[in-house]
Design a protein around this motif. Sequence first.
Motif, short mmCIF file in Angstrom:
data_model
loop_
_atom_site.label_atom_id
_atom_site.label_comp_id
_atom_site.label_asym_id
_atom_site.label_seq_id
_atom_site.Cartn_x
_atom_site.Cartn_y
_atom_site.Cartn_z
N ARG B 48 0.82 -1.21 0.00
CA ARG B 48 0.00 0.00 0.00
C ARG B 48 0.86 1.26 0.00
O ARG B 48 0.43 2.30 0.46
N GLU B 52 2.49 3.99 4.49
CA GLU B 52 1.78 3.08 5.39
C GLU B 52 2.74 2.02 5.95
O GLU B 52 2.65 1.64 7.12
N ARG B 92 -3.43 -4.70 10.58
CA ARG B 92 -3.70 -3.53 9.73
C ARG B 92 -4.64 -3.92 8.58
O ARG B 92 -5.59 -3.21 8.29
N ARG B 94 -6.72 -6.44 8.55
CA ARG B 94 -8.02 -6.78 9.13
C ARG B 94 -8.81 -5.51 9.47
O ARG B 94 -9.99 -5.41 9.23
N ARG B 95 -8.09 -4.56 10.07
CA ARG B 95 -8.77 -3.33 10.55
C ARG B 95 -9.23 -2.44 9.40
O ARG B 95 -10.31 -1.90 9.41
N TYR B 96 -8.36 -2.27 8.44
CA TYR B 96 -8.67 -1.28 7.40
C TYR B 96 -9.07 -1.91 6.07
O TYR B 96 -9.43 -1.19 5.15
N ARG B 98 -8.95 -3.33 2.39
CA ARG B 98 -8.17 -2.80 1.29
C ARG B 98 -8.01 -1.29 1.46
O ARG B 98 -8.89 -0.62 1.97
N SER B 99 -6.88 -0.76 1.04
CA SER B 99 -6.65 0.67 1.18
C SER B 99 -7.55 1.43 0.19
O SER B 99 -8.16 0.84 -0.69
N ARG B 100 -7.64 2.73 0.38
CA ARG B 100 -8.47 3.57 -0.50
C ARG B 100 -8.07 3.36 -1.95
O ARG B 100 -8.88 3.10 -2.82
#
Lengths: 91, 184
Positions: B48, B52, B92, B94-96, B98-100
């Motif tokens: 990403r 990040e 990371r 799991r929490r977010y 896929r990135s924007r």
Amino acid sequence: MSDELSPEELDALKRLPRERVPSAGLEERVVGSMRERGFIAPAGTRAARGRLVRLTSSRVAGLVAACIVLMVGAYTIGVRHGENPVLRGVV
Amino acid sequence: MGEPRESTRSDRELVDAVLRDRDETAFRELYRRHTPRLFALVARLLARGDDEAEDVVQEVWIHAFESLEHFQWNSSFATWLTGVGLNRVRDRIRRYGRSRETATDVLPEVGTPPDSPETRVDLERLIARLPDDQRMVLVLHDVEGMKHREIAAHLDIPEGTSKTLLFNARHRLRALMLRKGDRT
């Protein structure tokens, strides 16, 4: 199997670099965070070394256990003094 | 601060110096010794972009020192740090999710001088396009040289799942390579 990677392709994967240097600013950011959390001493304060005792979970558990032992001990002594007429007379 | 110096101190001696004396020099030595390896791994697993990846590397160092009391030195410090890194990457993702920008759009930056820059950048780009779980297993197995047993333990998945993910990852990577070949 045609869609498996060839030995050359697998070798190319193995040869990908396994080290990369991040931006120079990262080291300072990490050191700053470590300092904020008390893991390393503030810059230029050798005298402060080792004075700060960090509260780790095991230390907190130890402190709580010690407090409980003290309280139970004090309570037990208090009860026994109350029951024992000789001791009551003494006190 | 200054330039990194050669040191004969072992990881354990450096860690002890940080824990005992809160020694900044010892910490910087540890950081410089292990961060290039950690950063390359985290950046490749996350796919990403470098910003990040740097955030995660920062989290890894902090988390490592927060949990050092649980480290028994049964493995090397580097191995343990890699384990902490893998956990942070998994958290990371799991929490977010896929990135924007999707991983497809993120081109990992090139590191040290390569043998064949184009091939390598292409390969990095294609790896970044794999689904997160497939990419993690492929990188750990085919780039890092880990065994399925180790991967399964690190990622908390059955060994069979690790093998299946690797098969699917290679299959997909192969398809991406062929598609790319057709276009050129």
